[in-house]
Design an enzyme around this catalytic site. Structure first.
Site, short mmCIF file in Angstrom:
data_model
loop_
_atom_site.label_atom_id
_atom_site.label_comp_id
_atom_site.label_asym_id
_atom_site.label_seq_id
_atom_site.Cartn_x
_atom_site.Cartn_y
_atom_site.Cartn_z
CE LYS A 180 33.05 -2.59 -2.33
NZ LYS A 180 32.75 -3.50 -1.18
NE ARG A 224 39.78 -7.66 3.75
CZ ARG A 224 38.88 -6.90 3.12
NH1 ARG A 224 38.38 -7.27 1.97
NH2 ARG A 224 38.47 -5.77 3.67
NE ARG A 267 40.52 -2.69 5.21
CZ ARG A 267 39.45 -2.57 4.42
NH1 ARG A 267 39.55 -2.87 3.14
NH2 ARG A 267 38.32 -2.17 4.91
NE ARG A 317 34.61 -2.99 7.02
CZ ARG A 317 35.60 -3.84 6.79
NH1 ARG A 317 36.27 -4.39 7.80
NH2 ARG A 317 35.94 -4.14 5.56
#
Ligand code: ADP
Ligand code: ZN
Length: 215
Positions: free
Chosen positions: A13, A127, A161, A172
């Site tokens: 997204k 990532r 993160r 999540r």
């Protein structure tokens, strides 16, 4: 034009929102980015949100809707909005309807990025981004051309993160399935949902989204 990008964590997204911003002059409204900025600035909202985010749970509907309200208030009427990571619950979807009406906007489309769940954990756990320009990289799929140096800006600092570890990612996903996926029928009843295959290359996905926006 006001659109929602919907899809599980790691669906792409944010990546797609950045490209839409660059190509169409729209604005990305990412509650995840807003919350991370609040955490970094140690605002009261940030202090409340940090532990919740680190566990992969949802920050309260009131907090995120207030963030969106403030952003919409500050945007020129002619600038389109791309909602990324919001709404995430049925209550937020209803709050968004009220906020859009309040700011003289209406929702044009909800684009669901469809991805294979096994790929998501792999995408997320590898990532990282350039700390300076935000360019995205991946341990296994997209290393910088020169190790340790950002292709785009030459910076040697990168960040990850804290919620991108496997355990939190799996949580999540569960939260997405139980809280967020159920808002799709709400938008389906209004005929707003289009689906895009999120497993293609970044460019292919952008082209599919562009085709939807154009018609
Ligand atoms: P991702 O889509 O990769 O999970 P985000 O950056 O959208 O990541 O969100 C990171 C975290 O921020 C979420 O796990 C949640 O704790 C919090 N968050 C972001 N947006 C919302 C929202 N709309 N409602 C509640 N919590 C949110
Ligand atoms: Zn960079």
């Amino acid at each position: 034009m006001n659109i929602i990008l919907l899809g599980p964590p790691g669906a792409g997204k944010g990546t797609q929102a950045h490209r839409l911003v660059a190509q169409h002059g729209m604005r990305q409204l990412s509650t995840g980015d807003m919350l991370r900025a609040a955490v970094k600035a140690q605002t009261p909202v940030g202090m409340e949100a940090k532990a919740i985010m680190d566990r992969g749970e949802l920050v309260s509907d009131e907090i995120v809707s207030a963030l969106i309200d403030a952003e919409l208030a500050a945007m020129p009427d002619a600038t389109g909005a791309i909602f990324d990571g919001y709404p995430r619950t049925r209550a937020q979807a209803e709050q968004l309807d009220e906020l859009l009406a309040k700011h003289g906007r209406k929702l044009d489309r909800v684009i669901e990025l469809q991805v294979d769940e096994d790929a998501l954990v792999d995408r997320i756990t590898g990532r990282f981004t350039c700390a300076k320009c935000g360019e995205g990289y991946h341990d296994r799929h997209k290393q910088p051309a020169t190790e340790g140096v950002c292709d785009k800006c030459g910076s040697t600092e990168f960040k990850r993160r804290p919620d991108d570890n496997e355990e939190t990612v799996r949580h999540r996903m569960q939260v997405y399935r139980s809280e967020t996926a159920p808002i799709l029928p709400y938008y389906e009843e209004q005929g707003l949902v289009s689906r895009v295959d999120g497993m293609g290359s970044i460019t292919d996905v952008t082209e599919s989204i562009d085709a939807l926006i154009a018609d």
